[in-house]
Design an enzyme around this catalytic site. Structure first.
Site, mmCIF file in Angstrom:
data_model
loop_
_atom_site.group_PDB
_atom_site.id
_atom_site.type_symbol
_atom_site.label_atom_id
_atom_site.label_comp_id
_atom_site.label_asym_id
_atom_site.label_seq_id
_atom_site.Cartn_x
_atom_site.Cartn_y
_atom_site.Cartn_z
ATOM 1 N N ARG A 239 0.859 -1.188 0.000
ATOM 2 C CA ARG A 239 0.000 0.000 0.000
ATOM 3 C C ARG A 239 0.894 1.237 0.000
ATOM 4 O O ARG A 239 1.911 1.275 0.708
ATOM 5 C CB ARG A 239 -0.911 0.045 1.231
ATOM 6 N N GLU A 268 -2.701 7.464 -4.898
ATOM 7 C CA GLU A 268 -3.025 6.813 -6.172
ATOM 8 C C GLU A 268 -4.484 6.940 -6.580
ATOM 9 O O GLU A 268 -4.810 6.861 -7.762
ATOM 10 C CB GLU A 268 -2.624 5.332 -6.134
ATOM 11 N N HIS A 300 -0.860 -0.214 -9.752
ATOM 12 C CA HIS A 300 -1.615 -1.191 -8.959
ATOM 13 C C HIS A 300 -2.055 -2.377 -9.820
ATOM 14 O O HIS A 300 -3.237 -2.730 -9.859
ATOM 15 C CB HIS A 300 -2.817 -0.525 -8.287
HETATM 16 P P1 NAD Z 1 -1.516 -11.261 4.958
HETATM 17 O O1 NAD Z 1 -2.545 -10.805 5.913
HETATM 18 O O2 NAD Z 1 -1.469 -12.701 4.576
HETATM 19 O O3 NAD Z 1 -0.060 -10.849 5.486
HETATM 20 C C1 NAD Z 1 0.232 -9.625 6.077
HETATM 21 C C2 NAD Z 1 1.354 -9.862 7.070
HETATM 22 O O4 NAD Z 1 1.733 -8.597 7.624
HETATM 23 C C3 NAD Z 1 0.925 -10.752 8.261
HETATM 24 O O5 NAD Z 1 1.861 -11.805 8.432
HETATM 25 C C4 NAD Z 1 0.923 -9.798 9.441
HETATM 26 O O6 NAD Z 1 1.298 -10.432 10.653
HETATM 27 C C5 NAD Z 1 1.981 -8.791 9.000
HETATM 28 N N1 NAD Z 1 1.886 -7.536 9.729
HETATM 29 C C6 NAD Z 1 0.794 -6.961 10.301
HETATM 30 N N2 NAD Z 1 1.142 -5.810 10.914
HETATM 31 C C7 NAD Z 1 2.477 -5.671 10.723
HETATM 32 C C8 NAD Z 1 3.419 -4.698 11.116
HETATM 33 N N3 NAD Z 1 3.053 -3.628 11.836
HETATM 34 N N4 NAD Z 1 4.712 -4.866 10.746
HETATM 35 C C9 NAD Z 1 5.095 -5.954 10.030
HETATM 36 N N5 NAD Z 1 4.243 -6.917 9.631
HETATM 37 C C10 NAD Z 1 2.961 -6.778 9.968
HETATM 38 O O7 NAD Z 1 -1.708 -10.338 3.688
HETATM 39 P P2 NAD Z 1 -1.185 -10.605 2.195
HETATM 40 O O8 NAD Z 1 -2.242 -11.313 1.426
HETATM 41 O O9 NAD Z 1 0.189 -11.185 2.226
HETATM 42 O O10 NAD Z 1 -1.136 -9.111 1.636
HETATM 43 C C11 NAD Z 1 -0.186 -8.165 2.082
HETATM 44 C C12 NAD Z 1 -0.572 -6.790 1.575
HETATM 45 O O11 NAD Z 1 -0.462 -6.781 0.142
HETATM 46 C C13 NAD Z 1 -2.047 -6.419 1.843
HETATM 47 O O12 NAD Z 1 -2.162 -5.760 3.074
HETATM 48 C C14 NAD Z 1 -2.399 -5.510 0.700
HETATM 49 O O13 NAD Z 1 -2.283 -4.183 1.147
HETATM 50 C C15 NAD Z 1 -1.329 -5.777 -0.360
HETATM 51 N N6 NAD Z 1 -1.871 -6.242 -1.646
HETATM 52 C C16 NAD Z 1 -1.531 -5.571 -2.783
HETATM 53 C C17 NAD Z 1 -2.005 -5.996 -4.011
HETATM 54 C C18 NAD Z 1 -1.614 -5.315 -5.306
HETATM 55 O O14 NAD Z 1 -2.221 -5.571 -6.355
HETATM 56 N N7 NAD Z 1 -0.615 -4.461 -5.315
HETATM 57 C C19 NAD Z 1 -2.847 -7.106 -4.082
HETATM 58 C C20 NAD Z 1 -3.171 -7.783 -2.877
HETATM 59 C C21 NAD Z 1 -2.678 -7.340 -1.674
#
Ligand code: NAD
Length: 336
Positions: A239, A268, A300
């Site tokens: 994000r 964005e 994105h």
């Molecule tokens: P997920 O929930 O499986 O993993 C997120 C991880 O972040 C978890 O292990 C959690 O413990 C950790 N976390 C939470 N707070 C934290 C902190 N303060 N410091 C460090 N780690 C922390 O999520 P995911 O499916 O792996 O997705 C991750 C991110 O990717 C989402 O939050 C989303 O914003 C982003 N995303 C982007 C796109 C894109 O098209 N660019 C698509 C999907 C997701």
């Protein structure tokens, strides 16, 4: 006897041609009725959702308090996010109004992880520049040199689904993997969990895979850029708000950042998913970023694979049906 699910009328915001294509395919039995709106949801367009029991929104639709109250007054009962992140929804107000929120927690983490790797490879080996050069008959290699990924240290912040998929790929390149997560995963082979400071000081590449929330807003800021290994490659497919863009620009100018690859940007919502090629871009921060030769921006698109679009449409449809059928809403998002 099979339970009959009432067809719900769903207003779909920020609709792109591929959204309606994949939703119509998933909904071929006509379980629900989708009304597709191109505009994103914001205070000016909120009225479009009035009278719908469910709305389907994406990453840049803004569900703030005002909008939620207006829609709830007109019958909104459910928000079906067709994405994983939910930082754009005021969950507290939604809960207070009795509006259920569901998301698509996983839709091919590989799609996003693979895109993060694409950003790394492109920035490093400059294939985007080579492509243009060769098309113009320029076969020179000057300024196209990259570095071996083998044995480089890669810092991964967030070892959830996407972070772990990314780690698997980077291990294949022979990289040393450092990781930080607020809730570390036990038994991750070939990964050293360390403090954030160690990630900053030792990594050649850092990739962000944690959610955006109050704790992670501007996680990468001036203070952090001052302590990273000079020439760091920073990748953000998570994000935009995780990086203080102004500080990143300063770090790029002073060569603390050697490369920046971003699929997300903190402002964005005013830019992405639109063709602005004939428009004057008034966002000076992104305009400055676009001017650096070592910055690669994609709009994105990390999630954007056929596999992910199919999964997103099917899970969203199932979420709506579960709500309508009063079944457990397994993908519900609640206030933490
Ligand atoms: P997920 O929930 O499986 O993993 C997120 C991880 O972040 C978890 O292990 C959690 O413990 C950790 N976390 C939470 N707070 C934290 C902190 N303060 N410091 C460090 N780690 C922390 O999520 P995911 O499916 O792996 O997705 C991750 C991110 O990717 C989402 O939050 C989303 O914003 C982003 N995303 C982007 C796109 C894109 O098209 N660019 C698509 C999907 C997701």
């Amino acid at each position: 006897m099979a339970k009959i699910i009432r067809q719900m009328k769903v207003a779909v915001f920020s609709t792109q041609p591929y959204d309606s294509e994949f939703f119509d395919r998933a909904n071929h039995e006509g379980k629900h009725e989708f009304f597709y709106f191109q505009p994103s949801l914001n205070p000016d367009t909120c009225a479009l959702g009035e009278g719908f029991e469910a709305i389907c929104v994406f990453v840049n639709d803004q569900l703030n308090e005002d909008c939620l109250r207006r829609l709830a007054a007109k019958g909104l009962k459910m928000i079906a996010l067709r994405c994983a992140g939910f930082n754009n929804v005021n969950l507290k107000v939604a809960e207070e109004l009795g509006i259920k929120v569901a998301r698509v927690p996983a839709y091919s983490p590989h799609a996003v992880a693979e895109h993060a790797v694409a950003l790394i490879l492109t920035l490093n080996r400059k294939t985007h520049k080579a492509y243009n050069r060769v098309r113009e008959g320029n076969f020179s290699l000057v300024r196209l040199e990259g570095f071996d990924l083998y044995k480089k240290t890669v810092g991964v912040i967030g070892t959830g689904k996407i972070g772990r998929s990314f780690i698997d790929i980077m291990k294949g390149f022979g990289c040393r993997i450092l990781a930080y997560d607020k809730y570390p995963v036990e038994g991750l082979e070939g990964v050293e969990y360390v403090e954030l400071d160690t990630i900053y000081k030792e990594s050649d590449i850092i990739s962000l895979h944690c959610p955006l929330n109050e704790e992670t807003q501007y996680l990468l800021n001036k203070e952090v850029f001052d302590k990273v290994k000079p020439g760091l490659m920073l990748i953000n497919t998570s994000r935009g708000g995780l990086i203080d863009t102004q500080a990143a620009i300063h770090a790029l100018k002073h060569k603390q950042l050697g490369y920046l690859g971003i699929d997300v940007y903190e402002q964005e919502e005013k830019l992405f998913f639109q063709d602005l090629s004939e428009t004057i871009i008034t966002d000076d921060l992104i305009a400055r970023l676009m001017g650096f030769p070592n910055v690669l921006i994609t709009a994105h698109q990390a999630f954007f694979t056929q596999n992910a679009l199919t999964q997103i449409a099917e899970t969203t449809l199932n979420n709506i049906s579960a709500y309508e059928g009063n079944e457990p809403l397994v993908n519900e998002v609640k206030v933490a």
